[in-house]
Design a protein around this motif. Structure first.
Motif, short mmCIF file in Angstrom:
data_model
loop_
_atom_site.label_atom_id
_atom_site.label_comp_id
_atom_site.label_asym_id
_atom_site.label_seq_id
_atom_site.Cartn_x
_atom_site.Cartn_y
_atom_site.Cartn_z
N ASP A 1 26.56 1.00 48.53
CA ASP A 1 28.26 1.12 48.59
C ASP A 1 28.64 2.54 48.99
O ASP A 1 29.93 2.62 49.34
N LYS B 1 29.48 -10.80 43.93
CA LYS B 1 28.83 -10.31 42.89
C LYS B 1 28.57 -11.36 41.72
O LYS B 1 27.41 -11.79 41.26
N ILE C 1 25.34 -4.28 44.13
CA ILE C 1 25.98 -3.36 44.95
C ILE C 1 25.76 -2.05 43.98
O ILE C 1 25.97 -1.81 42.79
#
Length: 301
Positions: free
Chosen positions: A265, A286, A293
């Motif tokens: 990220d 997700k 992430i």
């Protein structure tokens, strides 16, 4: 490892002319005695999306914060050089005359659209915008985009024109991945995308619409052989997001596979104005596909 980070990378040169010669990088890499990637017990694939000069902060289609994204990516790759098996990269590659560039369209007064103009099927049928050439194919493309219900045609600044500095890999990123390639005896897998004048290709698997239904099945098959797949690049809101979406749609029934995907990220940023939709999509991915992430500083290989 014997080579220091600063021997491979000049952080002050991110997005600029690369002061470090390729042969100096290769010489350093050849002097290392790292195990071949073929011996890795855990197979790790790093996919770098469009780390090219035109997407850097001084580029033609600049992504804010991209210099820091590159720095974070470089430090992650260096820290994990002995654990990353393969590096794959995508290269957005265009000509000046493409359907998403201003030169393709004119209004009733012969003016070309400004960058970031959205052109709809309704606009074309009403005569607000007309393709300079290949009018029927252009209308069909915009129609098909809208039928899919996710995208409309966006006119982008001229960018990543094949053979130009803007289309080239960012120099310090290039240093690091070629150092890895030589030191680990691991060829770089290169994905050239976006050369079709009549289609956009944000993702690395397939164009947004293509009457020939091209799919990069070779890459999809290759990915299945890895225990971890790590993704980063520019822009988070477009080419990273669409690459991820295409991969997840292909493997939608295989959560064991999709849970192996890690998105760094802090190694990608969005084009301004697209942040909210991007974060919503990633949150949904997700929850639905169990992707990871993470921060590049937190991920342990």
């Amino acid at each position: 490892m014997n080579t220091n980070f600063e021997e491979i990378i000049d952080l002050s040169a991110i997005g600029k002319h690369n002061p470090i010669k390729n042969n100096d990088i290769f010489r350093l890499a050849l002097a290392e005695n790292l195990p071949s990637a073929n011996t890795d017990e855990q197979k790790v694939l790093f996919i770098g999306i469009d780390f090219q000069n035109d997407f850097l902060e001084n580029g033609e289609l600049a992504v804010p914060n991209s210099h820091k994204d590159v720095e974070n990516t470089l430090r992650f790759l260096y820290a994990n050089l002995e654990k990353i098996t393969t590096i794959a990269i995508s290269l957005d590659t265009h000509n000046a005359q493409q359907i998403f560039h201003p030169s393709w369209w004119v209004d009733q007064d012969g003016n070309h659209p400004e960058p970031y103009t959205i052109i709809s099927e309704e606009d074309i049928r009403a005569g607000k915008w007309s393709a300079v050439e290949r009018q029927e194919e252009s209308l069909e493309y915009v129609h098909q985009l809208e039928q899919q219900g996710r995208m409309k045609l966006c006119i982008w600044p001229f960018h990543c024109i094949e053979g130009t500095f803007g289309a080239a890999l960012e120099g310090q990123f290039s240093n690091m991945i070629h150092f890895h390639s030589i030191a680990r005896k691991s060829p770089i897998y290169k994905i050239v995308k976006g050369k079709d004048p009549l289609s956009e290709m944000y993702g690395i698997i397939k164009p947004e619409y293509d009457k020939n239904n091209y799919v990069n099945n070779e890459l999809l098959q290759m990915m299945k052989g890895y225990d971890k797949i790590i993704m980063a690049g520019e822009a988070k809101s477009h080419c990273v997001l669409e690459s991820l979406r295409q991969i997840l749609e292909h493997f939608q029934d295989d959560v064991d596979f999709t849970s192996r995907i890690y998105l760094l990220d802090d190694c990608m940023s969005s084009i301004p104005g697209f942040e909210e939709g991007t974060e919503t999509s990633l949150k949904n991915f997700k929850n639905s596909y169990h992707i990871n992430i993470v921060s590049s500083k937190e991920l342990t290989l």
